[in-house]
Design a protein around this motif. Structure first.
Motif, short mmCIF file in Angstrom:
data_model
loop_
_atom_site.label_atom_id
_atom_site.label_comp_id
_atom_site.label_asym_id
_atom_site.label_seq_id
_atom_site.Cartn_x
_atom_site.Cartn_y
_atom_site.Cartn_z
N TRP A 91 0.89 -1.18 0.00
CA TRP A 91 0.00 0.00 0.00
C TRP A 91 0.91 1.22 0.00
CZ3 TRP A 91 -5.24 0.19 2.83
CH2 TRP A 91 -5.74 1.49 2.89
N VAL A 92 1.08 1.85 -1.14
CA VAL A 92 1.95 3.02 -1.24
C VAL A 92 1.11 4.27 -1.38
CG1 VAL A 92 3.61 4.21 -2.74
CG2 VAL A 92 4.01 1.84 -2.05
N ALA A 93 1.49 5.30 -0.62
CA ALA A 93 0.73 6.54 -0.55
C ALA A 93 1.13 7.51 -1.65
CB ALA A 93 0.95 7.21 0.81
N GLY A 94 0.15 8.28 -2.11
CA GLY A 94 0.41 9.33 -3.08
C GLY A 94 0.94 10.61 -2.45
N PHE A 95 1.43 10.55 -1.23
CA PHE A 95 2.12 11.69 -0.62
C PHE A 95 3.54 11.69 -1.18
CE2 PHE A 95 -1.10 11.54 2.90
CZ PHE A 95 -1.59 12.83 2.70
N CYS A 96 3.67 12.29 -2.35
CA CYS A 96 4.88 12.15 -3.16
C CYS A 96 6.14 12.67 -2.48
CB CYS A 96 4.69 12.82 -4.51
SG CYS A 96 4.04 14.51 -4.40
N TRP A 97 6.00 13.70 -1.61
CA TRP A 97 7.20 14.27 -1.00
C TRP A 97 7.91 13.26 -0.11
CZ3 TRP A 97 8.73 18.07 -3.66
CH2 TRP A 97 7.84 19.02 -4.16
N ARG A 98 7.20 12.27 0.39
CA ARG A 98 7.85 11.24 1.22
C ARG A 98 8.79 10.37 0.39
NH1 ARG A 98 5.80 10.15 6.98
NH2 ARG A 98 4.05 11.60 7.17
N TYR A 99 8.69 10.50 -0.93
CA TYR A 99 9.54 9.73 -1.84
C TYR A 99 10.53 10.63 -2.58
CZ TYR A 99 6.71 5.70 -0.75
OH TYR A 99 6.10 4.67 -0.06
N ARG B 203 7.83 -7.49 -5.31
CA ARG B 203 8.68 -8.56 -5.85
C ARG B 203 9.59 -9.16 -4.79
NH1 ARG B 203 9.28 -4.59 -10.74
NH2 ARG B 203 7.77 -5.47 -12.21
N SER B 204 9.96 -8.36 -3.80
CA SER B 204 10.86 -8.85 -2.75
C SER B 204 10.12 -9.65 -1.68
CB SER B 204 11.57 -7.68 -2.08
OG SER B 204 10.66 -6.92 -1.29
N GLY B 205 8.79 -9.57 -1.69
CA GLY B 205 8.03 -10.23 -0.64
C GLY B 205 8.00 -9.45 0.65
N GLN B 206 8.46 -8.19 0.62
CA GLN B 206 8.45 -7.30 1.79
C GLN B 206 7.61 -6.07 1.45
OE1 GLN B 206 9.92 -8.16 4.72
NE2 GLN B 206 10.49 -10.10 3.74
N PRO B 207 6.28 -6.23 1.36
CA PRO B 207 5.43 -5.14 0.87
C PRO B 207 5.43 -3.91 1.78
CG PRO B 207 4.11 -6.91 1.82
CD PRO B 207 5.50 -7.42 1.74
N ILE B 208 5.59 -2.75 1.17
CA ILE B 208 5.45 -1.48 1.87
C ILE B 208 3.99 -1.31 2.27
CG2 ILE B 208 5.53 1.04 1.60
CD1 ILE B 208 7.74 0.61 -0.49
N ASN B 209 3.75 -0.78 3.46
CA ASN B 209 2.39 -0.39 3.83
C ASN B 209 2.43 0.99 4.46
OD1 ASN B 209 -0.20 -0.03 5.06
ND2 ASN B 209 -0.53 -2.23 4.98
N ASP B 210 2.09 2.01 3.66
CA ASP B 210 2.05 3.40 4.12
C ASP B 210 0.69 3.76 4.73
OD1 ASP B 210 4.59 3.80 3.04
OD2 ASP B 210 3.83 4.63 1.16
N GLY B 211 -0.21 2.78 4.82
CA GLY B 211 -1.61 3.08 5.07
C GLY B 211 -1.90 3.83 6.36
N ARG B 212 -1.27 3.43 7.47
CA ARG B 212 -1.64 4.04 8.74
C ARG B 212 -1.22 5.51 8.82
NH1 ARG B 212 -3.57 2.63 13.58
NH2 ARG B 212 -2.87 3.76 15.43
N TRP B 213 0.07 5.80 8.51
CA TRP B 213 0.48 7.19 8.61
C TRP B 213 -0.22 8.04 7.55
CZ3 TRP B 213 2.55 9.34 4.33
CH2 TRP B 213 3.34 8.58 3.46
N MET B 214 -0.50 7.45 6.39
CA MET B 214 -1.22 8.19 5.36
C MET B 214 -2.61 8.58 5.84
SD MET B 214 -2.43 6.92 1.58
CE MET B 214 -2.78 8.16 0.33
N THR B 215 -3.30 7.64 6.44
CA THR B 215 -4.66 7.89 6.92
C THR B 215 -4.66 8.91 8.05
OG1 THR B 215 -5.22 5.63 6.29
CG2 THR B 215 -6.78 6.77 7.72
N HIS B 216 -3.67 8.83 8.93
CA HIS B 216 -3.58 9.79 10.03
C HIS B 216 -3.32 11.20 9.50
CE1 HIS B 216 -2.76 6.81 13.57
NE2 HIS B 216 -4.00 6.77 13.11
N SER B 217 -2.47 11.35 8.49
CA SER B 217 -2.24 12.68 7.90
C SER B 217 -3.53 13.24 7.31
CB SER B 217 -1.15 12.61 6.83
OG SER B 217 0.12 12.41 7.41
#
Length: 322
Positions: free
Chosen positions: A62-70, A254-268
């Motif tokens: 779950w990757v967030a569209g808060f682009c500045w974090r990237y 692909r690495s089997g280590q999925p990013i999950n930005d969901g919680r901090w994204m939702t809190h923002s």
């Protein structure tokens, strides 16, 4: 589409629909790129938090569209802030002064036979149930950078002012806000945003710590300084943050280590909604009140040809917190 063989969905429709789309994507076992904001009201936020947890259990990215974090420069800037370059952070001032995103057309331009729902969808940015208002849909980027600066610790309460100075032509969103957030440490964050033509524009962030100051967006690169003893300015490589979001999304799958930005994204996103609630009502709004609000902006049963009245423009001191 959700029943097809796709592995990933990109959610970028009007955010009023985001909670139900996220729920459907997670239930179908899809990896997600999710644009901001994730919801326009607190019931939507609570639904998304449930989806975040389910996504973690299913090991979905779950990757967030808060682009500045990237963004490489901002990543390095905030890493140094979190490592103590400015000492204890005391205050953040964020600006999001810009022109209108999608001005509401006159009702005279509405095609004959177009339903209320279709008209509002065509002009979704001007209706709070669809966009969340300008603070929640656009200036939420600045809210997220405040949250990032504060290590994603949420404020305990907020007060705000806002209103509409330029005629809305039938829409019901504000064109300016000023929000004051207070943290349990006593630190403060201030956000000013405006969407009006012919005015001063700025998208910047100012951080004040016990041992120095930081700025983003004032010059070409983020900068930290101690008031004279030392100065740091980012000089590393720059990359396309929009591309980086997707590179890291797919690499994590692909690495089997999925990013999950969901919680901090939702809190923002809730932090922005909290500021809107404070401005709309003229009241001090705590984090807990914002999270547990029962106000449902998004109609539960939508029909293409339905009558859908526009909610009145919020009036501070008159509009009640629900």
């Amino acid at each position: 589409m959700i029943d097809s063989e796709v592995d990933v969905v990109l959610l970028a429709t009007p955010p009023g629909f985001r909670p139900q789309h996220l729920k459907a994507a997670v239930e179908a076992g899809k990896h997600i790129f999710c644009e901001k904001p994730v919801a326009t009201d607190a019931p939507g936020i609570r639904s998304v938090l449930e989806s975040v947890q389910q996504a973690k259990q299913k090991r979905l990215a779950w990757v967030a569209g808060f682009c500045w974090r990237y963004h490489a420069a901002r990543r390095e800037f905030f890493k140094r802030v979190h490592d103590g370059a400015l000492g204890n952070l005391q205050a953040v001032y964020a600006t999001y002064y810009t022109g209108p995103v999608k001005p509401m057309p006159s009702a005279a331009n509405r095609p004959a036979g177009m339903s209320d729902l279709e008209w509002q969808l065509h002009n979704w940015y001007n209706f709070v149930w669809l966009c969340g208002d300008s603070l929640v849909e656009q200036a939420v980027h600045s809210v997220d950078k405040v949250a990032w600066a504060m290590k994603d610790e949420m404020p305990v309460k907020a007060v705000a002012v806002g209103g509409r100075q330029i005629p809305a032509n039938g829409g019901n969103i504000y064109d300016h806000f000023e929000v004051n957030y207070e943290y349990k440490t006593g630190a403060r964050a201030f956000l000013g945003c405006r969407q009006q033509r012919g005015c001063y524009n700025q998208n910047a962030d100012y951080l004040l710590g016990t041992e120095g100051q930081g700025t983003i967006g004032v010059r070409n690169q983020p900068e930290l300084n101690s008031g004279g003893a030392w100065r740091w300015r980012y000089s590393g490589p720059n990359s396309d943050m929009y591309q980086v979001e997707h590179n890291e999304l797919f690499a994590s799958i692909r690495s089997g280590q999925p990013i999950n930005d969901g919680r901090w994204m939702t809190h923002s996103c809730l932090m922005a909604i909290m500021g809107r609630m404070a401005a709309y009502t003229g009241q001090e709004i705590t984090w807990d009140r914002a999270l547990n609000s029962q106000e449902r902006l998004v109609p539960e049963n939508l029909e293409w040809d339905m009558t859908l009245q526009t909610r009145p423009m919020a009036l501070p001191g008159v509009t009640k917190f629900v």
